[in-house]
Design a protein around this motif. Structure first.
Motif, PDB file in Angstrom:
ATOM      1  N   SER A  16       0.770  -1.373   0.043  1.00  0.00           N
ATOM      2  CA  SER A  16      -0.125   0.058   0.142  1.00  0.00           C
ATOM      3  C   SER A  16       0.810   1.324  -0.008  1.00  0.00           C
ATOM      4  CB  SER A  16      -0.985   0.065   1.280  1.00  0.00           C
ATOM      5  OG  SER A  16      -0.314   0.302   2.367  1.00  0.00           O
ATOM      6  N   GLU A  17       0.282   2.491  -0.065  1.00  0.00           N
ATOM      7  CA  GLU A  17       0.852   3.638  -0.106  1.00  0.00           C
ATOM      8  C   GLU A  17       1.550   3.993   1.420  1.00  0.00           C
ATOM      9  OE1 GLU A  17      -1.158   6.917  -2.494  1.00  0.00           O
ATOM     10  OE2 GLU A  17      -2.427   5.126  -2.729  1.00  0.00           O
ATOM     11  N   ASP A  18       1.222   3.295   2.447  1.00  0.00           N
ATOM     12  CA  ASP A  18       1.807   3.434   3.665  1.00  0.00           C
ATOM     13  C   ASP A  18       3.031   2.881   3.674  1.00  0.00           C
ATOM     14  OD1 ASP A  18       2.312   4.040   6.459  1.00  0.00           O
ATOM     15  OD2 ASP A  18       0.800   2.686   7.145  1.00  0.00           O
ATOM     16  N   ARG A  32      -4.077  12.425   0.920  1.00  0.00           N
ATOM     17  CA  ARG A  32      -4.166  11.281   1.667  1.00  0.00           C
ATOM     18  C   ARG A  32      -2.798  10.926   1.980  1.00  0.00           C
ATOM     19  NH1 ARG A  32      -8.102   9.971  -2.265  1.00  0.00           N
ATOM     20  NH2 ARG A  32      -6.901   8.526  -3.367  1.00  0.00           N
ATOM     21  N   ALA A  33      -1.976  11.051   1.293  1.00  0.00           N
ATOM     22  CA  ALA A  33      -0.213  10.614   1.665  1.00  0.00           C
ATOM     23  C   ALA A  33      -0.062  11.325   2.721  1.00  0.00           C
ATOM     24  CB  ALA A  33       0.344  10.719   0.347  1.00  0.00           C
ATOM     25  N   HIS A  55      -1.748  12.702   5.290  1.00  0.00           N
ATOM     26  CA  HIS A  55      -2.239  11.998   6.690  1.00  0.00           C
ATOM     27  C   HIS A  55      -1.416  10.751   7.073  1.00  0.00           C
ATOM     28  CE1 HIS A  55      -5.663  14.674   6.735  1.00  0.00           C
ATOM     29  NE2 HIS A  55      -5.903  14.555   5.448  1.00  0.00           N
ATOM     30  N   LEU A  56      -1.101   9.771   6.116  1.00  0.00           N
ATOM     31  CA  LEU A  56      -0.195   8.714   6.093  1.00  0.00           C
ATOM     32  C   LEU A  56       0.941   9.220   6.833  1.00  0.00           C
ATOM     33  CD1 LEU A  56      -0.699   6.578   2.866  1.00  0.00           C
ATOM     34  CD2 LEU A  56      -1.662   5.961   5.311  1.00  0.00           C
ATOM     35  N   LYS A  57       1.642  10.267   6.156  1.00  0.00           N
ATOM     36  CA  LYS A  57       2.856  10.620   6.864  1.00  0.00           C
ATOM     37  C   LYS A  57       3.035  11.080   8.171  1.00  0.00           C
ATOM     38  CE  LYS A  57       6.840  13.166   5.452  1.00  0.00           C
ATOM     39  NZ  LYS A  57       7.575  14.405   4.283  1.00  0.00           N
ATOM     40  N   ASN A  75       1.613   9.840  10.554  1.00  0.00           N
ATOM     41  CA  ASN A  75       1.697   8.518  11.515  1.00  0.00           C
ATOM     42  C   ASN A  75       2.828   7.530  11.319  1.00  0.00           C
ATOM     43  OD1 ASN A  75      -0.731   9.143  13.030  1.00  0.00           O
ATOM     44  ND2 ASN A  75      -1.949   8.528  11.112  1.00  0.00           N
ATOM     45  N   HIS A  76       3.720   7.980  10.099  1.00  0.00           N
ATOM     46  CA  HIS A  76       4.822   7.272   9.885  1.00  0.00           C
ATOM     47  C   HIS A  76       6.016   8.055   9.932  1.00  0.00           C
ATOM     48  CE1 HIS A  76       5.854   3.878   6.642  1.00  0.00           C
ATOM     49  NE2 HIS A  76       7.169   4.322   7.279  1.00  0.00           N
TER      50      HIS A  76
END
Length: 485
Positions: free
Chosen positions: A83-85, A110-111, A113-115, A117-118
């Motif tokens: 996935s993109e995560d 959306r990416a 938002h992922l970043k 938490n990553h």
């Protein structure tokens, strides 16, 4: 993954205590060696493999570019994420239509938002979209979490940009207005082990009034035939049986080379490679399609019986406004000549509906060409404005309701002729390349005929990558169910 042996040796021999080399590909080998040490250390600290994800938008050229990006990421020690995560996320973008840009910006949101938490995640945006200054400024202004932005002309420097990106916290932006060279001797991660694309030209000189490609991909540049043949030979030695020669306009190949070599001559040389079973090419322009190319296709069984011949419109008035540089009569004469001289050929096309100023009489002309040529398939698009192109500023834009009505008329004609072309093949035995397990039924294998149609046959994974003799039992419009004989 395929990697040029010389480049692999350069990576092994890179002295990271010495200054960065100035020349290519030694420079990229040095940066890839450096990236490998960094990624290895981070993987040890995290107790897991560092991951990547590449999301590709657009044409076959973009897909080929993504194979190069993935090859470099894998060589650096990254593993592909589902996935993109991922630790390193790349969006390889298209900009043919405005909605392509909007899709990327939506995914970027959306990416972001992922970043959050990553920790340590890096996000890169590359490809045609970022060749437009307005898009780069929008990323700088509204998507400040993006770490790397680079364009189409300097893709070969991705190892360098990746290394800089993972060692720094600021946004790295490197966009060139034009290419300074062609560097192809880099790692490539092929999607299929048995078939591959090979770039023969980059850029486009045609400047169709609706198209942004010449502005973002630059002017035409041809690779030398020696480089192309060497790459094809290496691919065949690595198990490839089918090669697709790629360019925005393959017919114009070689016009910029110091030593003359036409596309027809290149095709003949590629066909002589021992072990290569099938050759395709994409995309030719009708104005440059020579009799020599028709002859070479006719005389060489290795060349797929499929020619994609973009029409765009069957109206002389609209073709002129599109700056296509041929008339409907010239186009039909070419298509019918191809049909006459290569009787088993499949001809597919692109059609744009609802171009500025288009009326029902123009659609009538397009439908007439569809029925006269008898396309095996057509990719039919509703025209949409593309900022930065002449057509976007034309005053007589067609209302959406009219575009949709016109589109339905053209689509019905295309489907009628295409179904008829397909049905007459029922019962024939033809050669097909087994490509993958059928996505809907794992007891079937999906294979591709020389004419580019798909046929689904009972089988198992051991068949993938092999040429099969297949009887076409049942036509389902644009594909077949068949049996291996």
């Amino acid at each position: 993954m395929a990697i040029n042996e010389r480049f692999e040796q350069l990576v092994r021999e890179a002295d990271l205590n010495s200054p960065v080399p100035e020349h290519e590909p030694e420079r990229q080998a040095w940066f890839l060696a450096r990236a490998k040490t960094i990624i290895e250390k981070r993987a040890q600290e995290a107790g897991r493999k560092m991951t990547f994800r590449v999301e590709t938008f657009g044409c076959q050229m973009n897909a080929r570019d993504s194979e190069k990006i993935i090859g470099i990421l894998e060589s650096a020690g990254f593993a592909e994420a589902p996935s993109e995560d991922a630790d390193f996320l790349v969006y390889n973008t298209c900009t043919v239509r405005d909605n392509a840009d909007q899709r990327v910006f939506g995914r970027l949101g959306r990416a972001g938002h992922l970043k959050k938490n990553h920790p340590g995640m890096k996000i890169a945006v590359c490809g045609c979209m970022v060749q437009e200054k307005s898009n780069v400024e929008k990323i700088r202004r509204s998507y400040r979490f993006v770490d790397l932005v680079f364009g189409t002309h300097n893709l070969y420097r991705f190892a360098e940009y990746m290394c800089t990106c993972i060692e720094s916290d600021g946004m790295v932006v490197e966009i060139w207005d034009r290419a300074d060279r062609i560097v192809e001797a880099l790692p490539v991660a092929r999607k299929y082990p048995f078939k591959s694309g090979v770039n023969i030209t980059f850029g486009c000189n045609n400047f169709c009034s609706y198209c942004i490609v010449p502005y973002v991909r630059g002017r035409e540049r041809s690779r030398t035939p020696e480089e192309i043949i060497l790459e094809c030979e290496r691919l065949v030695n690595d198990g490839v049986v089918e090669i697709m020669l790629l360019g925005q306009n393959v017919n114009s190949y070689g016009k910029d080379l110091e030593t003359s070599c036409s596309f027809a001559e290149l095709l003949e040389r590629v066909c002589k490679i021992e072990g290569l079973k099938r050759v395709r090419f994409m995309t030719p322009h009708p104005k440059d399609f020579s009799d020599d190319v028709i002859r070479v296709v006719r005389e060489n069984e290795k060349i797929a019986r499929h020619i994609h011949l973009p029409l765009q419109s069957g109206s002389d008035r609209i073709l002129k406004r599109m700056n296509r540089r041929y008339t409907r009569d010239q186009y039909m004469a070419l298509a019918l000549k191809i049909r006459e001289q290569i009787p088993d050929v499949s001809i597919t096309t692109d059609i744009i509906v609802g171009f500025p100023g288009e009326e029902d009489c123009d659609i009538d002309d397009t439908i007439d060409v569809v029925r006269t040529v008898g396309y095996d398939n057509a990719f039919t698009f509703i025209y949409s404005k593309r900022a930065g192109t002449p057509a976007a500023n034309m005053p007589d834009q067609v209302p959406d309701s009219e575009k949709n009505r016109m589109f339905d008329r053209v689509l019905a004609a295309v489907q009628e002729t295409a179904h008829g072309r397909a049905e007459h093949l029922t019962g024939r035995v033809m050669e097909a390349l087994a490509e993958e397990i059928n996505v809907k039924d794992s007891s079937y294998i999906t294979a591709r005929l020389s004419n580019n149609m798909l046929v689904h046959v009972p089988g198992d994974p051991s068949m993938i990558g092999k040429m099969l003799q297949v009887r076409l039992d049942e036509c389902r419009g644009f594909y077949f169910f068949g049996t291996v004989v």
